[in-house]
Design a protein around this motif. Structure first.
Motif, PDB file in Angstrom:
ATOM      1  N   ASP A 147      47.808  57.029  25.341  1.00 49.05           N
ATOM      2  CA  ASP A 147      46.382  56.779  25.139  1.00 49.05           C
ATOM      3  C   ASP A 147      45.864  55.889  26.265  1.00 49.05           C
ATOM      4  OD1 ASP A 147      43.846  56.114  24.292  1.00 49.05           O
ATOM      5  OD2 ASP A 147      44.450  55.302  22.358  1.00 49.05           O
ATOM      6  N   PRO A 148      44.864  56.340  27.031  1.00 55.93           N
ATOM      7  CA  PRO A 148      44.385  55.533  28.164  1.00 55.93           C
ATOM      8  C   PRO A 148      43.754  54.215  27.758  1.00 55.93           C
ATOM      9  CG  PRO A 148      42.939  57.414  27.777  1.00 55.93           C
ATOM     10  CD  PRO A 148      44.158  57.619  26.931  1.00 55.93           C
ATOM     11  N   GLN A 149      43.365  54.080  26.483  1.00 57.02           N
ATOM     12  CA  GLN A 149      42.756  52.835  26.031  1.00 57.02           C
ATOM     13  C   GLN A 149      43.747  51.932  25.298  1.00 57.02           C
ATOM     14  OE1 GLN A 149      39.016  53.376  23.949  1.00 57.02           O
ATOM     15  NE2 GLN A 149      38.531  55.182  25.166  1.00 57.02           N
ATOM     16  N   ASP A 150      44.982  52.363  25.177  1.00 59.98           N
ATOM     17  CA  ASP A 150      45.963  51.564  24.446  1.00 59.98           C
ATOM     18  C   ASP A 150      46.177  50.225  25.146  1.00 59.98           C
ATOM     19  OD1 ASP A 150      47.622  51.198  22.312  1.00 59.98           O
ATOM     20  OD2 ASP A 150      49.359  52.135  23.243  1.00 59.98           O
ATOM     21  N   GLY A 151      46.178  49.153  24.348  1.00 59.22           N
ATOM     22  CA  GLY A 151      46.373  47.832  24.909  1.00 59.22           C
ATOM     23  C   GLY A 151      45.141  47.258  25.563  1.00 59.22           C
ATOM     24  N   VAL A 173      37.686  73.327  24.312  1.00 57.71           N
ATOM     25  CA  VAL A 173      36.271  73.664  24.168  1.00 57.71           C
ATOM     26  C   VAL A 173      35.411  72.439  24.459  1.00 57.71           C
ATOM     27  CG1 VAL A 173      34.482  74.315  22.521  1.00 57.71           C
ATOM     28  CG2 VAL A 173      36.654  75.541  22.547  1.00 57.71           C
ATOM     29  N   ALA A 174      35.794  71.292  23.868  1.00 55.36           N
ATOM     30  CA  ALA A 174      35.000  70.074  24.051  1.00 55.36           C
ATOM     31  C   ALA A 174      34.901  69.687  25.518  1.00 55.36           C
ATOM     32  CB  ALA A 174      35.610  68.931  23.245  1.00 55.36           C
ATOM     33  N   GLY A 175      35.963  69.939  26.273  1.00 52.59           N
ATOM     34  CA  GLY A 175      35.943  69.581  27.687  1.00 52.59           C
ATOM     35  C   GLY A 175      35.332  70.637  28.581  1.00 52.59           C
ATOM     36  N   SER A 176      35.018  71.819  28.026  1.00 49.39           N
ATOM     37  CA  SER A 176      34.542  72.927  28.850  1.00 49.39           C
ATOM     38  C   SER A 176      33.103  73.341  28.565  1.00 49.39           C
ATOM     39  CB  SER A 176      35.444  74.160  28.640  1.00 49.39           C
ATOM     40  OG  SER A 176      36.789  73.868  28.946  1.00 49.39           O
ATOM     41  N   VAL A 177      32.575  72.996  27.372  1.00 52.06           N
ATOM     42  CA  VAL A 177      31.228  73.455  27.029  1.00 52.06           C
ATOM     43  C   VAL A 177      30.214  72.877  28.015  1.00 52.06           C
ATOM     44  CG1 VAL A 177      30.885  71.578  25.359  1.00 52.06           C
ATOM     45  CG2 VAL A 177      29.525  73.660  25.181  1.00 52.06           C
ATOM     46  N   PRO A 178      29.412  73.699  28.652  1.00 51.31           N
ATOM     47  CA  PRO A 178      28.430  73.195  29.621  1.00 51.31           C
ATOM     48  C   PRO A 178      27.396  72.311  28.938  1.00 51.31           C
ATOM     49  CG  PRO A 178      28.777  75.558  29.898  1.00 51.31           C
ATOM     50  CD  PRO A 178      29.440  75.171  28.608  1.00 51.31           C
ATOM     51  N   HIS A 179      27.101  71.175  29.543  1.00 53.26           N
ATOM     52  CA  HIS A 179      26.163  70.234  28.942  1.00 53.26           C
ATOM     53  C   HIS A 179      24.784  70.872  28.766  1.00 53.26           C
ATOM     54  CE1 HIS A 179      24.566  66.334  27.810  1.00 53.26           C
ATOM     55  NE2 HIS A 179      23.574  66.513  28.665  1.00 53.26           N
ATOM     56  N   THR A 180      24.361  71.659  29.752  1.00 47.99           N
ATOM     57  CA  THR A 180      23.050  72.312  29.658  1.00 47.99           C
ATOM     58  C   THR A 180      23.019  73.301  28.501  1.00 47.99           C
ATOM     59  OG1 THR A 180      22.726  72.097  32.035  1.00 47.99           O
ATOM     60  CG2 THR A 180      21.343  73.689  30.887  1.00 47.99           C
ATOM     61  N   LEU A 181      24.112  74.068  28.329  1.00 48.76           N
ATOM     62  CA  LEU A 181      24.181  75.029  27.230  1.00 48.76           C
ATOM     63  C   LEU A 181      24.118  74.312  25.892  1.00 48.76           C
ATOM     64  CD1 LEU A 181      24.567  78.089  26.648  1.00 48.76           C
ATOM     65  CD2 LEU A 181      27.017  77.608  26.459  1.00 48.76           C
ATOM     66  N   LYS A 182      24.832  73.185  25.774  1.00 46.81           N
ATOM     67  CA  LYS A 182      24.810  72.415  24.533  1.00 46.81           C
ATOM     68  C   LYS A 182      23.412  71.879  24.240  1.00 46.81           C
ATOM     69  CE  LYS A 182      26.825  68.329  24.264  1.00 46.81           C
ATOM     70  NZ  LYS A 182      27.830  67.243  24.095  1.00 46.81           N
ATOM     71  N   ARG A 183      22.727  71.432  25.300  1.00 51.45           N
ATOM     72  CA  ARG A 183      21.388  70.882  25.107  1.00 51.45           C
ATOM     73  C   ARG A 183      20.413  71.959  24.640  1.00 51.45           C
ATOM     74  NH1 ARG A 183      18.898  68.188  30.263  1.00 51.45           N
ATOM     75  NH2 ARG A 183      20.740  66.876  29.958  1.00 51.45           N
ATOM     76  N   ASP A 299      37.370  62.144  17.599  1.00 56.03           N
ATOM     77  CA  ASP A 299      35.905  62.076  17.509  1.00 56.03           C
ATOM     78  C   ASP A 299      35.231  62.484  18.816  1.00 56.03           C
ATOM     79  OD1 ASP A 299      35.712  61.376  14.851  1.00 56.03           O
ATOM     80  OD2 ASP A 299      35.658  59.221  15.232  1.00 56.03           O
ATOM     81  N   GLY A 300      35.754  63.547  19.442  1.00 53.19           N
ATOM     82  CA  GLY A 300      35.124  64.087  20.632  1.00 53.19           C
ATOM     83  C   GLY A 300      35.597  63.497  21.948  1.00 53.19           C
ATOM     84  N   GLU A 301      36.581  62.601  21.899  1.00 52.19           N
ATOM     85  CA  GLU A 301      37.098  61.972  23.122  1.00 52.19           C
ATOM     86  C   GLU A 301      38.603  62.167  23.205  1.00 52.19           C
ATOM     87  OE1 GLU A 301      37.096  57.576  25.350  1.00 52.19           O
ATOM     88  OE2 GLU A 301      36.356  57.794  23.298  1.00 52.19           O
ATOM     89  N   VAL A 302      39.104  62.628  24.348  1.00 49.74           N
ATOM     90  CA  VAL A 302      40.548  62.812  24.518  1.00 49.74           C
ATOM     91  C   VAL A 302      41.220  61.449  24.591  1.00 49.74           C
ATOM     92  CG1 VAL A 302      42.371  63.686  26.009  1.00 49.74           C
ATOM     93  CG2 VAL A 302      40.316  65.055  25.616  1.00 49.74           C
ATOM     94  N   ARG A 303      42.167  61.218  23.665  1.00 46.60           N
ATOM     95  CA  ARG A 303      42.842  59.925  23.575  1.00 46.60           C
ATOM     96  C   ARG A 303      44.357  60.136  23.569  1.00 46.60           C
ATOM     97  NH1 ARG A 303      39.871  55.652  21.402  1.00 46.60           N
ATOM     98  NH2 ARG A 303      41.821  54.527  21.729  1.00 46.60           N
TER      99      ARG A 303
END
Length: 328
Positions: A147-151, A173-183, A299-303
């Motif tokens: 986990d990049p936030q560990d510690g 999917v979460a890392g690939s969905v285009p922000h414009t498409l989501k908006r 919750d939507g963030e790679v950990r």
């Protein structure tokens, strides 16, 4: 810690309140001015307002929020913004209020909040007719590998999550969905992206250990839910963020078409099926290994990646909910 009633009374009497609005969320920028007006008309005054234009600063911003010693923190944004708030407000004598301004608003749905802005504001005005109440709900806790936030500076709080841990296709999917498409499209943007990625996605083996018993299964998607909604859809009719349970479930098996059909069944039957069915494993503690090791979406963030340990923390978060919410 004050009782829920005492905290609610303090908020209703004009206690210290802070507003945090992610103006980069799907509706945050468009509705920021309207939200401020509706909040004023509902009698909600804030000692400080934090409009957030750089979501990456949310973590450090909450140090300033807590320094104001508020009774209530109102957060406007999507699930990512709310999840950040949950990590800071859990186990504190502070209530979280939510203005659902995101795409899926899973956490707000699980709290049975109105998804329209006037309704959400009305719920926050606890001292007025039609206002909500202070309840306490569960949160989850996890520890993953790498986990990049560990510690980090947040310590144990960095490991708290609000709604869902996912492993498999949804992480890509979460890392690939285009922000414009989501908006533009909102929730359908995720389905379209998943359809494009599925033909190339490889199934994986998951070993799920609960109470010393390990089950091995093949799938393209494995979820562990604290809340009641995933991708804007109800998981099961009796799922709740206040039931002292984590719900572990997969969508389909190793066959790609089964993932598509299982997802459709999840969407269509979620409001009617029960956590008692075989599709779910319910627990307060689960350990998951996968072959191969996979990234973990929190919750939507790679950990980090698997193996991952997940635990429930019951009644750890105070929130403003509608009067009809079943607070146990």
């Amino acid at each position: 810690m004050r009782s829920k009633g005492e905290l609610e009374e303090a908020i209703g009497a004009g206690g210290r309140a802070v507003l945090v609005v992610n103006s980069r969320s799907r509706r945050g920028r468009r509705l920021y001015g309207t939200a401020r007006r509706l909040l004023r008309e509902a009698g909600l005054e804030f000692v400080h307002v934090f409009p957030v234009t750089e979501p990456g600063r949310l973590r450090e911003l909450f140090a300033d929020v807590l320094a104001l010693r508020p009774d209530l923190v109102v957060v406007g944004g999507g699930d990512g913004t709310v999840a950040e708030a949950v990590g800071h407000l859990a186990h504190r004598d502070i209530a979280l209020g939510v203005l659902p301004l995101g795409t899926t608003n899973n956490f707000a749905r699980s709290l049975e909040l109105p998804l329209d802005l006037p309704g959400a504001v009305r719920t926050l005005a606890v001292a007025r007719p039609g206002g909500g109440k202070v309840a306490d709900v569960d949160v989850g806790w996890f520890a993953s590998t790498g986990d990049p936030q560990d510690g980090g500076a947040g310590g144990d709080r960095e490991h708290i999550f609000a709604n869902m841990i996912s492993i498999g296709l949804s992480v890509k999917v979460a890392g690939s969905v285009p922000h414009t498409l989501k908006r533009v499209l909102g929730r359908p943007a995720y389905a379209l992206t998943a359809a494009a990625l599925l033909p190339r996605h490889e199934a994986f083996t998951a070993r799920v250990t609960i109470g010393g018993e390990t089950r091995e299964l093949m799938t393209h998607q494995l979820n562990v839910a604290n809340g009641a909604h995933h991708s804007g859809q109800r998981i099961a009719r009796d799922a709740s963020p206040d039931d002292r349970l984590l719900a572990v479930y997969r969508l389909g098996d190793e066959r790609r078409l089964r993932l598509a059909s299982a997802t459709a069944r999840h969407v269509l039957t979620g409001p009617w099926r029960s956590l008692d069915e075989d599709a779910f494993l319910t627990t307060a503690h689960v350990e998951i290994e996968t072959d191969p090791p996979l990234r973990v979406d929190v919750d939507g963030e790679v950990r980090g990646r698997t193996p991952v340990t997940i635990r429930l923390r019951g009644n750890a978060l105070r929130v403003i909910v509608p009067q009809g919410f079943d607070d146990t």
